[in-house]
Scaffold this active site. Structure first.
Site, PDB file in Angstrom:
ATOM      1  N   GLY A  27       0.839  -1.208   0.000  1.00 36.59           N
ATOM      2  CA  GLY A  27       0.000   0.000   0.000  1.00 36.59           C
ATOM      3  C   GLY A  27       0.868   1.250   0.000  1.00 36.59           C
ATOM      4  N   HIS A  28       1.854   1.285   0.918  1.00 33.17           N
ATOM      5  CA  HIS A  28       2.777   2.422   0.964  1.00 33.17           C
ATOM      6  C   HIS A  28       3.525   2.550  -0.369  1.00 33.17           C
ATOM      7  CE1 HIS A  28       2.823   1.239   5.411  1.00 33.17           C
ATOM      8  NE2 HIS A  28       2.376   2.477   5.440  1.00 33.17           N
TER       9      HIS A  28
ATOM     10  N   GLN B  95       0.201  11.159  17.912  1.00 32.72           N
ATOM     11  CA  GLN B  95      -1.073  10.733  17.331  1.00 32.72           C
ATOM     12  C   GLN B  95      -1.570   9.407  17.899  1.00 32.72           C
ATOM     13  OE1 GLN B  95       0.635  10.524  13.221  1.00 32.72           O
ATOM     14  NE2 GLN B  95      -0.733   8.767  12.984  1.00 32.72           N
TER      15      GLN B  95
ATOM     16  N   GLY C  25      -3.246   7.760   1.550  1.00 31.79           N
ATOM     17  CA  GLY C  25      -4.057   6.621   1.148  1.00 31.79           C
ATOM     18  C   GLY C  25      -5.520   6.790   1.528  1.00 31.79           C
TER      19      GLY C  25
ATOM     20  N   SER D 131       0.003  -1.866   8.358  1.00 35.90           N
ATOM     21  CA  SER D 131       1.182  -2.250   9.150  1.00 35.90           C
ATOM     22  C   SER D 131       0.761  -3.050  10.377  1.00 35.90           C
ATOM     23  CB  SER D 131       1.936  -1.003   9.610  1.00 35.90           C
ATOM     24  OG  SER D 131       2.280  -0.210   8.501  1.00 35.90           O
TER      25      SER D 131
HETATM   26  P1  AMP Z   1       0.835   4.737   7.800  1.00 41.45           P
HETATM   27  O1  AMP Z   1       2.261   4.310   7.711  1.00 41.45           O
HETATM   28  O2  AMP Z   1      -0.085   3.661   8.263  1.00 41.45           O
HETATM   29  O3  AMP Z   1       0.672   6.031   8.542  1.00 41.45           O
HETATM   30  O4  AMP Z   1       0.379   5.038   6.315  1.00 41.45           O
HETATM   31  C1  AMP Z   1       1.078   5.946   5.509  1.00 41.45           C
HETATM   32  C2  AMP Z   1       0.251   6.241   4.292  1.00 41.45           C
HETATM   33  O5  AMP Z   1       0.005   5.036   3.577  1.00 41.45           O
HETATM   34  C3  AMP Z   1      -1.128   6.828   4.668  1.00 41.45           C
HETATM   35  O6  AMP Z   1      -1.439   7.865   3.764  1.00 41.45           O
HETATM   36  C4  AMP Z   1      -2.027   5.639   4.508  1.00 41.45           C
HETATM   37  O7  AMP Z   1      -3.370   5.991   4.207  1.00 41.45           O
HETATM   38  C5  AMP Z   1      -1.385   4.909   3.343  1.00 41.45           C
HETATM   39  N1  AMP Z   1      -1.797   3.513   3.354  1.00 41.45           N
HETATM   40  C6  AMP Z   1      -1.841   2.673   4.408  1.00 41.45           C
HETATM   41  N2  AMP Z   1      -2.346   1.471   4.062  1.00 41.45           N
HETATM   42  C7  AMP Z   1      -2.648   1.561   2.740  1.00 41.45           C
HETATM   43  C8  AMP Z   1      -3.215   0.659   1.792  1.00 41.45           C
HETATM   44  N3  AMP Z   1      -3.587  -0.574   2.134  1.00 41.45           N
HETATM   45  N4  AMP Z   1      -3.377   1.079   0.518  1.00 41.45           N
HETATM   46  C9  AMP Z   1      -3.012   2.347   0.155  1.00 41.45           C
HETATM   47  N5  AMP Z   1      -2.472   3.241   1.010  1.00 41.45           N
HETATM   48  C10 AMP Z   1      -2.292   2.865   2.286  1.00 41.45           C
END
Ligand code: AMP
Length: 281
Positions: free
Chosen positions: A36-37, A61, A148, A187
């Site tokens: 996703g990232h 957060q 995301g 994650s």
């Molecule tokens: P995080 O590391 O969880 O803070 O996520 C960092 C970025 O990756 C945020 O903008 C999330 O929305 C995006 N993100 C997390 N999971 C996914 C996913 N499954 N598909 C697309 N983007 C994602």
């Protein structure tokens, strides 16, 4: 890929690149990177000369110290994945580089965008999100920022933050990447036990069922269907399920003709809190 841990050296480097006319894309993350990232990195690479990814587990957060301490940290693997993905710059600061000890978190009041859903169940969460995103935007000054849809409320809030502060940053909201059974990549998924992982698939299945039923049912009926579905999955503990206007996140009582609707859910699966959403119209 260049790695920066200090704000000053990153600022200096980016200023020089900007002088050369380079367009900068920015992907903020908390690490433990997955596909996703990497899809966000790939979108940024396609639209910018330079892609900056930040990895920072932002303490302000988290509203639970246990969630913060158990948040997965896999920096060596993250660096490997970022190099493979063609990311140009990683910003990976220590906490004291982003926060001085006396500093307080900014209070973010964006109406329902900060008070409802995630804001209601994770008090102070969006204050922390806005605090860190403002700091990161100030340091990186990106032309484009990639978030995301997985964290839909967060992305909507960042859009409102950019607009309220008249920032010259274009927000891109990228689609949610899912495992083959539909579970949104996160994650936190690595913390699911094998049994919880099986049960977690009920979350996307519920959303897909609601989307399928959306055209022919009222909001009241759809919500009743959701609660009925969840009552048959005792391993999930629901925090919220809502059908809302996708712009304002105002809960819908009836379908509206003009705007679009989104279903959003947060539920505990074992000791892991999962969120997901799906646009319905
Ligand atoms: P995080 O590391 O969880 O803070 O996520 C960092 C970025 O990756 C945020 O903008 C999330 O929305 C995006 N993100 C997390 N999971 C996914 C996913 N499954 N598909 C697309 N983007 C994602």
């Amino acid at each position: 890929m260049k790695l920066f841990k200090q704000i000053s050296s990153l600022r200096q480097h980016l200023a020089a690149e900007r002088q050369k006319g380079k367009q900068i894309g920015f992907v903020p993350t908390m690490g433990a990177l997955h596909k996703g990232h990497l899809s966000l990195i790939s979108s940024s690479r396609a639209q910018n000369d330079l892609t900056v990814c930040s990895i920072f587990v932002n303490p302000t957060q988290f509203n639970s110290s246990e969630d913060l301490s158990k948040y997965p940290r896999t920096i060596e693997n993250d660096i490997k994945l970022l190099i493979e993905s063609g990311c140009n710059i990683l910003f990976h600061p220590e906490v004291n580089e982003m926060y001085s000890s006396v500093e307080e978190t900014r209070v973010a009041d964006y109406g329902l965008l900060t008070s409802s859903l995630e804001g209601q169940f994770r008090l102070g969460h969006f204050d922390g999100v806005i605090t860190i995103v403002k700091k990161l935007f100030d340091v990186i000054e990106p032309d484009n920022a990639y978030f995301g849809q997985k964290d839909y409320q967060q992305a909507a809030l960042i859009g409102a933050f950019i607009q309220r502060n008249s920032l010259k940053i274009k927000l891109h909201i990228c689609p949610t990447l899912r495992d083959s059974d539909g579970l949104a990549l996160s994650s936190r998924n690595v913390r699911l036990s094998p049994d919880d992982r099986k049960d977690a698939v009920s979350i996307p299945q519920l959303l897909f069922m609601i989307k399928e039923n959306y055209p022919n049912n009222s909001i009241t009926v759809l919500k009743a269907k959701a609660l009925d579905y969840l009552s048959k999955v005792p391993s999930l503990t629901l925090e919220y399920f809502e059908i809302a206007d996708s712009q304002t996140l105002e809960p819908l009582k009836e379908k509206h003709e003009s705007g679009s609707a989104i279903a959003l859910i947060a539920a505990w699966c074992g000791n892991v809190r999962l969120i997901d959403n799906l646009l319905l119209s």
